[in-house]
Scaffold this active site. Structure first.
Site: not given
Length: 169
Positions: A120-121
């Site tokens: 995830h960013m």
């Protein structure tokens, strides 16, 4: 000056929650947008507020597929991830007027990842002078807006943006 305790009662949920249970991103992907704080869904990835944010408006963009790293994403997922990061920044500019952003990935526990097996960013809006003594001395973050209110405002702003023109988003 008298000493007073600093309270951050929302942190206890993060500290005490089971760390080996269901993946938070898989649960968010399958759950209710409002309950899971999802602000936008793309074809291959989605954007949600961080339940334990570093700053107001702190969102994360994750693929629906449960994979650990960037190398595990196909090109369409990678493109969708970055497009949603860009859209999150556009929406956050509208509702919070940040002066900048931190956007990045923590890959692996030694790199600071709290969730190591679902890539995830993070997108964190920033303002001049927003870093203060609270996170450094007290592991406490002062957030001026409730998560539900932030989710509603950001989801509405993202819905007003032009639809992504590229196939698959």
């Amino acid at each position: 000056m008298s000493e007073r305790p600093l309270w951050a009662p929302w942190r206890i949920e993060y500290i005490t929650r089971a760390k080996d249970g269901e993946c938070v991103f898989c649960a968010a992907a399958a759950g209710s947008d409002a309950r899971e704080l999802v602000v936008e869904r793309g074809a291959r990835c989605f954007t949600l507020l961080n339940s334990f944010p570093y700053a107001s408006g702190h969102v994360m963009v994750a693929p629906y597929r449960h994979v650990a790293g960037l190398d595990d994403l196909d090109d369409a997922e990678l493109l969708c991830l970055m497009r949603l990061v860009r859209r999150a920044m556009q929406g956050l500019r509208e509702v919070m007027s940040p002066e900048g952003f931190n956007a990045g990935l923590n890959l692996g526990s030694v790199a600071g990842a709290g969730v190591t097996d679902h890539v995830h960013m993070h997108v964190v809006p920033r303002w001049q002078g927003d870093t203060n003594f609270m996170p450094v001395l007290a592991d406490t973050h002062v957030l001026p807006q409730a998560l539900d209110a932030t989710r509603e405002a950001l989801a509405a702003a993202l819905a007003r943006l032009p639809a992504a023109r590229e196939k698959g988003d």
